[in-house]
Every structure is written in structure tokens, then in C-alpha cells.
Design a protein around this motif. Structure first.
Motif, PDB file in Angstrom:
ATOM      1  N   ARG A 178       0.955  -1.242   0.038  1.00 24.68           N
ATOM      2  CA  ARG A 178      -0.017  -0.129   0.085  1.00 24.68           C
ATOM      3  C   ARG A 178       1.162   1.301  -0.060  1.00 24.68           C
ATOM      4  O   ARG A 178       0.798   2.201  -0.827  1.00 24.68           O
ATOM      5  CB  ARG A 178      -0.909   0.008   1.185  1.00 24.68           C
ATOM      6  N   ARG A 179       1.899   1.461   0.988  1.00 23.87           N
ATOM      7  CA  ARG A 179       2.740   2.503   0.953  1.00 23.87           C
ATOM      8  C   ARG A 179       3.664   2.369  -0.211  1.00 23.87           C
ATOM      9  O   ARG A 179       3.819   3.483  -0.817  1.00 23.87           O
ATOM     10  CB  ARG A 179       3.728   2.361   2.026  1.00 23.87           C
ATOM     11  N   ALA A 180       3.972   1.366  -0.922  1.00 27.96           N
ATOM     12  CA  ALA A 180       4.721   1.232  -2.384  1.00 27.96           C
ATOM     13  C   ALA A 180       3.918   1.899  -3.226  1.00 27.96           C
ATOM     14  O   ALA A 180       4.588   2.688  -4.220  1.00 27.96           O
ATOM     15  CB  ALA A 180       5.142  -0.215  -2.628  1.00 27.96           C
ATOM     16  N   VAL A 181       2.634   1.993  -3.379  1.00 25.64           N
ATOM     17  CA  VAL A 181       1.800   2.453  -4.439  1.00 25.64           C
ATOM     18  C   VAL A 181       1.861   3.865  -4.224  1.00 25.64           C
ATOM     19  O   VAL A 181       1.954   4.681  -5.029  1.00 25.64           O
ATOM     20  CB  VAL A 181       0.340   1.920  -4.406  1.00 25.64           C
ATOM     21  N   ALA A 182       1.584   4.387  -2.704  1.00 30.04           N
ATOM     22  CA  ALA A 182       1.584   5.942  -2.650  1.00 30.04           C
ATOM     23  C   ALA A 182       3.118   6.498  -3.036  1.00 30.04           C
ATOM     24  O   ALA A 182       3.164   7.507  -3.612  1.00 30.04           O
ATOM     25  CB  ALA A 182       1.360   5.934  -1.201  1.00 30.04           C
ATOM     26  N   PHE A 183       4.100   5.695  -2.719  1.00 30.83           N
ATOM     27  CA  PHE A 183       5.466   6.082  -2.990  1.00 30.83           C
ATOM     28  C   PHE A 183       5.603   6.314  -4.541  1.00 30.83           C
ATOM     29  O   PHE A 183       6.171   7.218  -4.888  1.00 30.83           O
ATOM     30  CB  PHE A 183       6.496   5.256  -2.361  1.00 30.83           C
ATOM     31  N   ASN A 184       5.171   5.395  -5.353  1.00 30.03           N
ATOM     32  CA  ASN A 184       5.355   5.101  -6.687  1.00 30.03           C
ATOM     33  C   ASN A 184       4.530   6.574  -7.092  1.00 30.03           C
ATOM     34  O   ASN A 184       5.094   7.136  -8.133  1.00 30.03           O
ATOM     35  CB  ASN A 184       4.852   4.102  -7.142  1.00 30.03           C
ATOM     36  N   GLN A 185       3.377   6.894  -6.588  1.00 27.17           N
ATOM     37  CA  GLN A 185       2.508   7.837  -7.073  1.00 27.17           C
ATOM     38  C   GLN A 185       3.111   9.269  -6.877  1.00 27.17           C
ATOM     39  O   GLN A 185       3.177  10.202  -7.872  1.00 27.17           O
ATOM     40  CB  GLN A 185       1.105   7.767  -6.632  1.00 27.17           C
ATOM     41  N   ASP A 186       3.687   9.494  -5.732  1.00 25.56           N
ATOM     42  CA  ASP A 186       4.373  10.605  -5.321  1.00 25.56           C
ATOM     43  C   ASP A 186       5.762  10.876  -6.250  1.00 25.56           C
ATOM     44  O   ASP A 186       5.866  11.926  -6.726  1.00 25.56           O
ATOM     45  CB  ASP A 186       4.924  10.642  -4.009  1.00 25.56           C
ATOM     46  N   LEU A 187       6.302   9.959  -6.411  1.00 28.25           N
ATOM     47  CA  LEU A 187       7.678   9.843  -7.487  1.00 28.25           C
ATOM     48  C   LEU A 187       7.164  10.312  -8.903  1.00 28.25           C
ATOM     49  O   LEU A 187       7.852  11.108  -9.519  1.00 28.25           O
ATOM     50  CB  LEU A 187       8.107   8.638  -7.290  1.00 28.25           C
ATOM     51  N   ALA A 188       6.024   9.688  -9.300  1.00 32.87           N
ATOM     52  CA  ALA A 188       5.785  10.092 -10.386  1.00 32.87           C
ATOM     53  C   ALA A 188       5.115  11.402 -10.635  1.00 32.87           C
ATOM     54  O   ALA A 188       5.266  12.236 -11.624  1.00 32.87           O
ATOM     55  CB  ALA A 188       4.165   9.230 -10.969  1.00 32.87           C
ATOM     56  N   GLY A 189       4.317  12.021  -9.632  1.00 33.74           N
ATOM     57  CA  GLY A 189       3.851  13.301  -9.495  1.00 33.74           C
ATOM     58  C   GLY A 189       4.817  14.384  -9.542  1.00 33.74           C
ATOM     59  O   GLY A 189       4.764  15.448 -10.100  1.00 33.74           O
ATOM     60  N   ILE A 190       6.046  14.135  -9.125  1.00 33.11           N
ATOM     61  CA  ILE A 190       7.272  14.940  -8.939  1.00 33.11           C
ATOM     62  C   ILE A 190       7.572  14.970 -10.427  1.00 33.11           C
ATOM     63  O   ILE A 190       7.919  16.295 -10.886  1.00 33.11           O
ATOM     64  CB  ILE A 190       8.379  14.466  -8.062  1.00 33.11           C
ATOM     65  N   TYR A 191       7.713  14.036 -11.283  1.00 30.55           N
ATOM     66  CA  TYR A 191       8.302  14.071 -12.720  1.00 30.55           C
ATOM     67  C   TYR A 191       7.188  14.908 -13.332  1.00 30.55           C
ATOM     68  O   TYR A 191       7.667  15.747 -14.247  1.00 30.55           O
ATOM     69  CB  TYR A 191       8.719  12.742 -13.046  1.00 30.55           C
ATOM     70  N   ARG A 192       6.012  14.563 -13.207  1.00 29.42           N
ATOM     71  CA  ARG A 192       4.973  15.024 -13.949  1.00 29.42           C
ATOM     72  C   ARG A 192       4.976  16.583 -13.675  1.00 29.42           C
ATOM     73  O   ARG A 192       4.724  17.568 -14.744  1.00 29.42           O
ATOM     74  CB  ARG A 192       3.693  14.491 -13.480  1.00 29.42           C
TER      75      ARG A 192
END
Length: 339
Positions: A178-192
């Protein structure tokens, strides 16, 4: 130009008009008259120059061209003609001669024409320099923006940062999906966000706070309770600042200070005033890392230049005592055109 112009007009005009008729170089009045007309030329030049600069403060050629032209011509005529007539009447009275109305009209007309010509030269040089300044400002802003985009992007794809992020993500996938999904989304949001801000010199405070919050969530997944930071709400809709400004300052605090569960790093973000204007500050207690690589300060220098170009004021760095604080000025509604 001013020295040569005053001397040229002051010496030439009395000699091409009948003002010095009957007065020769062998007489004291001739030399006193020369000084008098030089003084008149200086008064006309400096007076019209002052009027010209005062008008520039209120009217521009692009905003109010007709009004500026009419006021400029009116100021030239209503200042130059009266002071010329008074000075010439005083001259004739001093030498005891009958005032020559034709000579006075001729000299007044010549002076007005000369002032119009000189004013045209002043404004031409001014507009050329203003154009050069605008081109230089745009070039500097484009350069700073390009450097900011590059440094901001490279800061996120830095091998060390990416290595730690992927290691954290891999660990979370195994232990806490669950935290892995949140981490991945935040990381993608930074690049976006970085890609979406390309070509912009200012972003809304709300946008920047959302980006900083996404970055903080990413860091807090990594550091847990060892990192504490609360972000304020946007102060008002019209506030803007350079993109990635808050994220850069938060990242700077994490990068250069110890972050540990026993002594959490607390970062304070809020609003203040910088030289009487609103700003945002990021502050933390200084606890320098022992193993941190020496910083060249490129990020703060780049942010300072971007802020000066886009907002008109640079950042302020305060390192007094144990606190390290950086203030970033905000562009309010009247400055939105800079974006």
C-alpha cells in the motif's frame, strides 16, 4: 551631449540673431551677455530635461502615445518660450536698449525648435536603451529558466537520489504494498510537475504547495517520523512564485542536515514580509551532516536569479544563530504579467 549642447546653443544663437548687435568683444557687456545666454541655455536644457523625466514616470509611448506627445509639446512651449522672453527682456533692459520684438520672437522660436529636436534625440536614445534592456532581460530570464529546468530535473534523476528511491520502493513492494503504491505515485507526480512547468517563470502558490506536499510525502515515506514539516494553506489566489522554489528549499534542508529518529529534522514553512512585501520562508535548525558532499550553492543562486527576474526581488538568506532561513518573495496580482 548635454555639455556640448548647452555650450553650442548658448554661444551660437546670440551670434546668428541680433541679440549682440551694437555690443562688441571689446566691451564688458559682450562677455557678460555671453555668460547670460549660456546660463539661459543651461536653464532651458535642464528644465526641459527635468520635465521630460517627470513625464516618463507617468506616461509611456506605448500606453498613452497621444497624451504623452501633447503634454511633451505643451511643456516644451510653455516652459521654453516664457523663460526665453523674460531672459531677453532682462538682457535688453540691462544694456539699455529698446527690446527688439522680432529678435525675441525669432530666438524663442529657435529655442523651441532646438528643444524639440534635442527631446527627440533623448527619447530615441531612451527607447533604444529600453529595448536593449528588455531583450537582455528576456535573454537572462530564458537562460535562468533553462538552467532551473535542467537543475531541477537533474536533481530528481541524480543517481544517488534515484538509487535510494528505487531501493525504498523495492523494499516497500515486499513489505508494504500500500505504501509502495503511494510512494510510486508521489515519485511520478514529481516528474509530472517538473515537465508541466517547462517554460513558466511563475506558478500559483497553490500549485507550488501541492508539489511541495507531494515531495514531502515522498520523503516522509522514506524517513518516517525523522522528518517533520507542516505546509500552510495558500494565502490568496493571486500569489505566485518561481516553480520548484519551496521544494528546492525543503530538499536543501534535508540534504544538508542530519535526519534521525532520535532527533527529527523539523522544517518550518510559513509566510512573512521581506522589505515590506509578502514572502514565504523555509527554516530549520542547523544540524550539518558529517558525510554530506560540499555544496556549490548553485540551487540557491539559481533561485535568487529567477526570483529577481520574475518577481523583481531576490531571495533572502539568514544564517544567524542555529537557524537557517530562506525567504522567497511572492508576486501578487499586480505582477501576474511576469508569468
Amino acid at each position: 551631449m548635454r555639455r556640448l549642447g548647452i555650450a553650442g546653443f548658448g554661444l551660437m544663437i546670440p551670434r546668428v540673431t541680433p541679440l549682440l548687435d551694437g555690443v562688441g568683444p571689446g566691451q564688458l557687456a559682450y562677455w557678460l551677455g555671453t555668460l547670460w545666454f549660456l546660463g539661459l541655455a543651461a536653464a532651458i536644457w535642464h528644465g526641459n530635461r527635468w520635465l521630460l523625466f517627470e513625464q516618463r514616470r507617468h506616461y509611456g509611448w506605448f500606453n498613452h502615445p497621444l497624451r504623452k506627445l501633447s503634454l511633451l509639446l505643451a511643456a516644451i512651449v510653455l516652459y521654453t518660450a516664457p523663460i526665453t522672453v523674460v531672459a531677453l527682456l532682462a538682457w535688453y533692459g540691462w544694456i539699455g536698449a529698446v527690446a527688439d520684438a522680432d529678435a525675441i520672437r525669432t530666438v524663442a522660436l529657435i529655442n523651441v525648435i532646438c528643444v524639440v529636436f534635442v527631446t527627440h534625440a533623448y527619447e530615441t536614445v531612451f527607447l533604444i536603451k529600453e529595448r536593449e534592456g528588455d531583450l537582455l532581460r528576456v535573454a537572462r530570464l530564458d537562460r535562468a529558466r533553462a538552467e532551473a529546468e535542467l537543475s531541477g530535473f537533474l536533481a530528481q534523476v541524480d543517481p544517488h537520489f534515484l538509487f535510494n528511491s528505487l531501493n525504498t520502493l523495492g523494499h516497500l513492494i515486499k513489505t508494504d504494498s500500500r505504501r509502495a503504491v503511494a510512494f510510486n505515485q508521489d515519485l511520478a507526480g514529481i516528474y509530472r510537475y517538473l515537465l508541466r512547468q517547462r517554460g513558466r517563470s511563475l506558478v500559483t502558490l497553490a500549485e507550488e504547495l501541492r508539489f511541495a506536499r507531494a515531495y514531502l510525502e515522498l520523503m516522509q515515506i522514506r524517513y518516517g517520523e525523522a522528518l517533520r514539516c507542516e505546509l500552510p494553506k495558500p494565502m490568496q489566489a493571486g500569489a505566485r512564485l518561481p516553480p520548484t522554489a519551496l521544494q528546492l528549499l525543503i530538499e536543501n534542508a534535508i540534504k544538508h542536515n542530519e535526519v534521525g529518529a532520535g532527533a527529527p529534522l523539523e522544517i518550518e514553512v510559513g509566510y512573512a514580509e521581506l522589505e515590506g512585501a509578502p514572502c514565504m520562508f523555509v527554516a530549520n535548525r542547523r544540524r550539518p551532516r558529517r558525510s554530506v558532499r560540499e555544496s556549490a550553492g548553485t540551487g540557491l543562486r539559481n533561485l535568487d536569479e529567477r526570483s529577481k527576474l520574475a518577481v523583481g526581488r531576490g531571495i533572502q538568506i539568514d544564517q544567524r544563530g542555529e537557524e537557517f532561513r530562506v525567504c522567497v518573495p511572492l508576486a501578487m496580482a499586480a505582477q501576474e504579467c511576469a508569468s
